[in-house]
Every structure is written in C-alpha cells, then in structure tokens.
Design a protein around this motif. Structure first.
Motif, PDB file in Angstrom:
ATOM      1  N   MET A 135       0.628  -1.278  -0.073  1.00 48.05           N
ATOM      2  CA  MET A 135      -0.003  -0.068   0.065  1.00 48.05           C
ATOM      3  C   MET A 135       0.884   1.255   0.059  1.00 48.05           C
ATOM      4  O   MET A 135       0.502   2.229  -0.789  1.00 48.05           O
ATOM      5  CB  MET A 135      -0.799  -0.078   1.140  1.00 48.05           C
ATOM      6  CG  MET A 135      -1.880   1.233   1.071  1.00 48.05           C
ATOM      7  SD  MET A 135      -2.557   1.565   2.783  1.00 48.05           S
ATOM      8  CE  MET A 135      -1.480   1.800   4.122  1.00 48.05           C
ATOM      9  N   TYR A 136       1.882   1.324   0.820  1.00 48.98           N
ATOM     10  CA  TYR A 136       2.803   2.569   0.899  1.00 48.98           C
ATOM     11  C   TYR A 136       3.333   2.526  -0.548  1.00 48.98           C
ATOM     12  O   TYR A 136       3.518   3.738  -0.881  1.00 48.98           O
ATOM     13  CB  TYR A 136       3.644   2.278   1.931  1.00 48.98           C
ATOM     14  CG  TYR A 136       3.265   2.062   3.321  1.00 48.98           C
ATOM     15  CD1 TYR A 136       2.291   2.852   3.847  1.00 48.98           C
ATOM     16  CD2 TYR A 136       3.748   1.102   4.396  1.00 48.98           C
ATOM     17  CE1 TYR A 136       1.669   2.660   5.171  1.00 48.98           C
ATOM     18  CE2 TYR A 136       3.460   1.057   5.546  1.00 48.98           C
ATOM     19  CZ  TYR A 136       2.159   1.685   5.886  1.00 48.98           C
ATOM     20  OH  TYR A 136       1.822   1.836   7.150  1.00 48.98           O
ATOM     21  N   GLN A 137       3.788   1.601  -1.065  1.00 45.80           N
ATOM     22  CA  GLN A 137       4.366   1.724  -2.504  1.00 45.80           C
ATOM     23  C   GLN A 137       3.367   2.152  -3.449  1.00 45.80           C
ATOM     24  O   GLN A 137       3.690   2.978  -4.294  1.00 45.80           O
ATOM     25  CB  GLN A 137       5.101   0.407  -3.015  1.00 45.80           C
ATOM     26  CG  GLN A 137       6.418   0.044  -2.298  1.00 45.80           C
ATOM     27  CD  GLN A 137       6.760  -1.413  -2.503  1.00 45.80           C
ATOM     28  OE1 GLN A 137       6.082  -2.360  -2.577  1.00 45.80           O
ATOM     29  NE2 GLN A 137       8.127  -1.466  -2.664  1.00 45.80           N
ATOM     30  N   LYS A 138       2.508   1.864  -3.193  1.00 44.92           N
ATOM     31  CA  LYS A 138       1.185   2.247  -4.180  1.00 44.92           C
ATOM     32  C   LYS A 138       0.790   3.507  -4.206  1.00 44.92           C
ATOM     33  O   LYS A 138       0.214   4.524  -5.108  1.00 44.92           O
ATOM     34  CB  LYS A 138       0.227   1.490  -4.135  1.00 44.92           C
ATOM     35  CG  LYS A 138      -1.236   1.623  -5.019  1.00 44.92           C
ATOM     36  CD  LYS A 138      -2.368   0.368  -5.004  1.00 44.92           C
ATOM     37  CE  LYS A 138      -3.115   0.529  -3.786  1.00 44.92           C
ATOM     38  NZ  LYS A 138      -4.097  -0.162  -3.591  1.00 44.92           N
ATOM     39  N   THR A 139       1.157   4.287  -2.835  1.00 44.90           N
ATOM     40  CA  THR A 139       0.801   5.540  -2.794  1.00 44.90           C
ATOM     41  C   THR A 139       1.969   6.270  -2.840  1.00 44.90           C
ATOM     42  O   THR A 139       1.876   7.770  -2.829  1.00 44.90           O
ATOM     43  CB  THR A 139       0.091   5.845  -1.189  1.00 44.90           C
ATOM     44  OG1 THR A 139       1.233   5.267  -0.196  1.00 44.90           O
ATOM     45  CG2 THR A 139      -1.176   5.303  -1.029  1.00 44.90           C
ATOM     46  N   GLY A 140       3.183   5.982  -3.442  1.00 45.40           N
ATOM     47  CA  GLY A 140       4.176   6.758  -3.883  1.00 45.40           C
ATOM     48  C   GLY A 140       5.501   6.519  -3.019  1.00 45.40           C
ATOM     49  O   GLY A 140       6.539   7.378  -3.492  1.00 45.40           O
ATOM     50  N   PHE A 141       5.410   5.863  -1.948  1.00 47.22           N
ATOM     51  CA  PHE A 141       6.825   5.640  -1.215  1.00 47.22           C
ATOM     52  C   PHE A 141       7.627   4.530  -1.899  1.00 47.22           C
ATOM     53  O   PHE A 141       7.269   3.381  -2.322  1.00 47.22           O
ATOM     54  CB  PHE A 141       6.352   5.076   0.241  1.00 47.22           C
ATOM     55  CG  PHE A 141       5.623   6.244   1.215  1.00 47.22           C
ATOM     56  CD1 PHE A 141       6.609   6.670   2.322  1.00 47.22           C
ATOM     57  CD2 PHE A 141       4.414   6.603   1.352  1.00 47.22           C
ATOM     58  CE1 PHE A 141       6.266   7.794   3.137  1.00 47.22           C
ATOM     59  CE2 PHE A 141       3.918   7.500   1.864  1.00 47.22           C
ATOM     60  CZ  PHE A 141       4.748   8.174   2.699  1.00 47.22           C
ATOM     61  N   GLU A 142       8.892   4.915  -1.513  1.00 45.87           N
ATOM     62  CA  GLU A 142      10.160   4.168  -1.961  1.00 45.87           C
ATOM     63  C   GLU A 142      10.998   3.495  -0.983  1.00 45.87           C
ATOM     64  O   GLU A 142      10.975   4.306  -0.062  1.00 45.87           O
ATOM     65  CB  GLU A 142      10.698   4.712  -3.104  1.00 45.87           C
ATOM     66  CG  GLU A 142      10.040   5.062  -4.474  1.00 45.87           C
ATOM     67  CD  GLU A 142      10.699   6.177  -5.433  1.00 45.87           C
ATOM     68  OE1 GLU A 142      12.086   6.266  -4.964  1.00 45.87           O
ATOM     69  OE2 GLU A 142      10.366   6.356  -6.385  1.00 45.87           O
ATOM     70  N   ILE A 143      11.427   2.615  -0.818  1.00 48.24           N
ATOM     71  CA  ILE A 143      12.572   2.262  -0.054  1.00 48.24           C
ATOM     72  C   ILE A 143      13.795   2.791  -0.058  1.00 48.24           C
ATOM     73  O   ILE A 143      14.354   2.763  -1.206  1.00 48.24           O
ATOM     74  CB  ILE A 143      12.497   0.391  -0.104  1.00 48.24           C
ATOM     75  CG1 ILE A 143      11.171  -0.313   0.244  1.00 48.24           C
ATOM     76  CG2 ILE A 143      13.773   0.040   0.816  1.00 48.24           C
ATOM     77  CD1 ILE A 143      11.320  -1.572  -0.256  1.00 48.24           C
TER      78      ILE A 143
END
Length: 157
Positions: A135-143
């Motif tokens: 979900m975080y990646q889907k909202t634009g967060f990257e590791i």
C-alpha cells in the motif's frame, strides 16, 4: 463501504493512543504485546503532546460516526527519521476495516495536505513482513534504507 475522512479535532488526540497500539504490526502466530508497550519513550514520540507542534497533522476515518482509522504525521526522531524537515507517518485501521481502500485514501489525503503546506517529502518505517508495504508503495513511497526487520520509505511530494 461508506466512510468519511476528516481532520483530527482538538481534544481527540487520545484516539491516537488506541491507534498507535493498533499500528504495531504483530506477525501471524505471535501474541500481541501488552497495551502498556505504547508507554515506552520510543513509541511515545509518535503521540506525546500531539497537536502542539506546527508539524502535527492528523486525519481520521469514520464509518457510521465511529472513528475506525487514523493517519498522523509529525517531525520527530523516530525510526524513519530522515531530517528535521521531513514529517514521519503513522497510520492504523481497525482490522475489520482493512482492505476497503480506507488506509490508501487516508495516506493520499495526508500526502496532498503535506504537499499543499510546502513539504518536499515524507517518511515512514514498516516491518518487511507487513502487508502494508505494498500500500505504501502504491501511494508513492520508495524504499530508501533498511535494517534486518524494517524498511525506511520515502515519498517525494
């Protein structure tokens, strides 16, 4: 599911205690920690005196006038601390309300607020085994970093 997202109101900061506890990821088959765990200083940084700093922003999701989830940000020296200009996220939903897009919409709305207020980025940490990583990646967060158990994630606004 019908839900409404609104600003955390003055005097509702007590809700964050419940949602902070609920935000603790407990892997399948592992017993949940006692609620007193949120009294530890490393967790109190997320909620202590919330609303008293200019960077404290909170949103809640309501279903049938009951708060079922919350997202809040503040600039703090937490696990995901990037710098003193980057707010860190905390988000939590009651289990029965997960999987309906409420968390994603809470995240998107908070990111929009942060961008409107001139922030350049936001951060969070998440355990590698937590289903919310997607979900975080889907909202634009990257590791952008990691340790044995967690990812540090960044979203550029």
């Amino acid at each position: 599911m019908n839900y409404y997202i609104r600003t955390l109101l003055e005097g509702e900061d007590g809700l964050l205690q419940e949602f902070l506890y609920n935000a603790i990821f407990v892997p399948e088959g592992i017993p949940a920690p006692p609620k007193s765990i949120i009294n530890q200083p490393k967790l109190q940084v997320y909620i202590a005196d919330f609303g008293k700093k200019k960077d404290d922003i909170g949103l809640v999701a309501e279903v049938d006038k009951r708060v079922v989830g919350a997202v809040w940000v503040r600039i703090m020296n937490d696990y995901g601390h990037i710098d003193n200009n980057t707010p860190s996220f905390a988000i939590s939903l009651y289990k029965d309300y997960r999987g309906f897009g409420i968390g994603t919409n809470l995240m998107k709305k908070m990111l929009h607020i942060l961008k409107d207020r001139g922030y350049k980025q936001a951060s969070l940490t998440v355990q590698k085994t937590n289903y919310a990583v997607r979900m975080y990646q889907k909202t634009g967060f990257e590791i952008v970093g990691e340790n044995e158990e967690e990812y540090i994630m960044l979203c550029r606004l």
